[in-house]
Design an enzyme around this catalytic site. Structure first.
Site, PDB file in Angstrom:
ATOM      1  N   HIS A  59      -8.603   9.889   8.220  1.00 58.26           N
ATOM      2  CA  HIS A  59      -8.078  10.218   9.553  1.00 58.26           C
ATOM      3  C   HIS A  59      -9.025  11.158  10.299  1.00 58.26           C
ATOM      4  O   HIS A  59      -8.602  12.127  10.935  1.00 58.26           O
ATOM      5  CB  HIS A  59      -6.680  10.841   9.446  1.00 58.26           C
ATOM      6  CG  HIS A  59      -5.711   9.987   8.694  1.00 58.26           C
ATOM      7  ND1 HIS A  59      -5.208   8.817   9.203  1.00 58.26           N
ATOM      8  CD2 HIS A  59      -5.177  10.118   7.450  1.00 58.26           C
ATOM      9  CE1 HIS A  59      -4.389   8.262   8.316  1.00 58.26           C
ATOM     10  NE2 HIS A  59      -4.360   9.025   7.248  1.00 58.26           N
ATOM     11  N   TYR A 322      -4.752  15.506  -0.950  1.00 61.14           N
ATOM     12  CA  TYR A 322      -5.120  16.195   0.283  1.00 61.14           C
ATOM     13  C   TYR A 322      -5.847  17.504  -0.022  1.00 61.14           C
ATOM     14  O   TYR A 322      -6.803  17.878   0.664  1.00 61.14           O
ATOM     15  CB  TYR A 322      -3.874  16.488   1.121  1.00 61.14           C
ATOM     16  CG  TYR A 322      -3.144  15.265   1.621  1.00 61.14           C
ATOM     17  CD1 TYR A 322      -3.700  13.987   1.559  1.00 61.14           C
ATOM     18  CD2 TYR A 322      -1.871  15.367   2.170  1.00 61.14           C
ATOM     19  CE1 TYR A 322      -3.021  12.881   2.014  1.00 61.14           C
ATOM     20  CE2 TYR A 322      -1.178  14.261   2.640  1.00 61.14           C
ATOM     21  CZ  TYR A 322      -1.768  13.014   2.552  1.00 61.14           C
ATOM     22  OH  TYR A 322      -1.098  11.905   3.008  1.00 61.14           O
TER      23      TYR A 322
END
Length: 330
Positions: A59, A322
């Site tokens: 992203h 993450y």
């Protein structure tokens, strides 16, 4: 889990104040490091080092803004979640496209919205996309998807021929409407969570964000007239006069629904409860937290009392992945 990965997770938890995570047994088949390598396209030490230098992340094409969440007062009639008793909760939002290319074209159909709701004493994070279905139900298939998709058309065709869940995902994405604003999309949390009801029972549910003004699709010709990069400017200019607003619902599972499989879409007949309204208005865009939004992560397991994760292996691997990605780019 490899010693190096575990060490980095411990360090990350210290400076991000995130809870340590216990990954499902299935995660042992693929380490968190391997999963991040698959997403980043860094299968060896040389490419991994190169990725760190350019701060690779998924992203990559995205930006942060801000707003407020207004809980529905009636939400606490159904759920024992004190977090929703607050009148207004500040939001930090990040809108993005998929993939590791920060210059990817905005003309793709995929849209992603991540939110941090920072309450008085607790926080609630969301990681959502405009696709209601996920492409993998387990970490091995997630790894295979990320590896094959980077092989171009040949890899995509292999997935279509060999992975029914991925084929169903591609078929779904083909039908997604083209939009010219992040505000014009529905967003879904494909993973399930466990909610504590007012009488102390546990019920599974999924997040759904419905745009108050509805989904506005555009034609291929209208989209083609746009420059490659227009989404950030469009939303920034829009919220300067009119906030982008979504109603947040929890869709409740019934007994026969598969709670731990994000490749399965539950029937539209499932009951939905209105939790509140997300209002993106840019009111805190000059704050340090918003300006430094990319220096942290959106942790979908950052949950207030009364909400807990399901046993979905995809969900339970997200935070660790993450954090691993965050450490690599810092």
């Amino acid at each position: 889990m490899q010693t190096r990965t575990l060490s980095m997770l411990i360090k990350a938890s210290l400076f991000t104040a995130l809870p340590m995570l216990t990954l499902p047994t299935e995660a042992a088949q693929k380490t968190i490091s391997e999963l991040v390598d698959a997403v980043n396209g860094t299968p060896d030490e040389l490419s991994r080092d190169a990725g760190k230098k350019v701060k690779l992340r998924n992203h990559a094409n995205g930006f942060c803004t801000s707003g407020v969440f207004k809980p529905n007062p009636q939400a606490t009639d159904a759920f024992a979640i004190p977090f929703f008793t607050q009148a207004n909760i500040d939001i930090i939002a990040r809108f993005s496209l998929g993939g590791i290319n920060p210059l990817s074209s905005d003309k793709t159909t995929g849209r992603f919205m991540s939110l941090k709701l920072n309450g008085d004493n607790e926080s609630l994070h969301f990681v959502t996309s405009n696709a209601e279905v996920f492409f993998a139900s387990n970490l091995d298939d997630f790894f295979t998807f990320q590896t094959k998709i980077k092989q171009g058309n040949e890899g995509k065709q292999w997935l279509i021929d060999n992975k029914p869940d991925t084929k169903a995902f591609f078929d779904y994405v083909k039908k997604l409407p083209s939009t010219i604003s992040y505000a014009d999309n529905r967003y879904f949390g494909v993973n399930s969570f466990i909610f504590t009801s007012k009488n102390g029972e546990s019920v599974a549910g999924r997040w759904i964000f419905e745009p108050v003004n509805g989904v506005r699709a555009v034609s291929a010709n209208e989209l083609a007239q746009k420059p490659d990069h227009f989404l950030q400017q469009e939303l920034t200019e829009r919220i300067a006069s009119t906030p982008a607003t979504w109603d947040l619902f929890v869709q409740l599972a019934e007994e026969q629904d598969k709670v731990n499989d994000p490749t399965i879409v539950w029937p539209t007949s499932r009951k939905r409860l209105l939790i509140g309204q997300v209002i993106i208005n840019g009111q805190h865009d000059d704050s340090k937290a918003t300006l430094e939004c990319d220096k942290g992560i959106f942790n979908p397991l950052q949950l207030p009392k009364g909400i807990s994760p399901s046993a979905d292996p995809i969900l339970n691997a997200r935070s660790a992945a993450y954090i691993e990605s965050f450490i690599r780019r810092n």
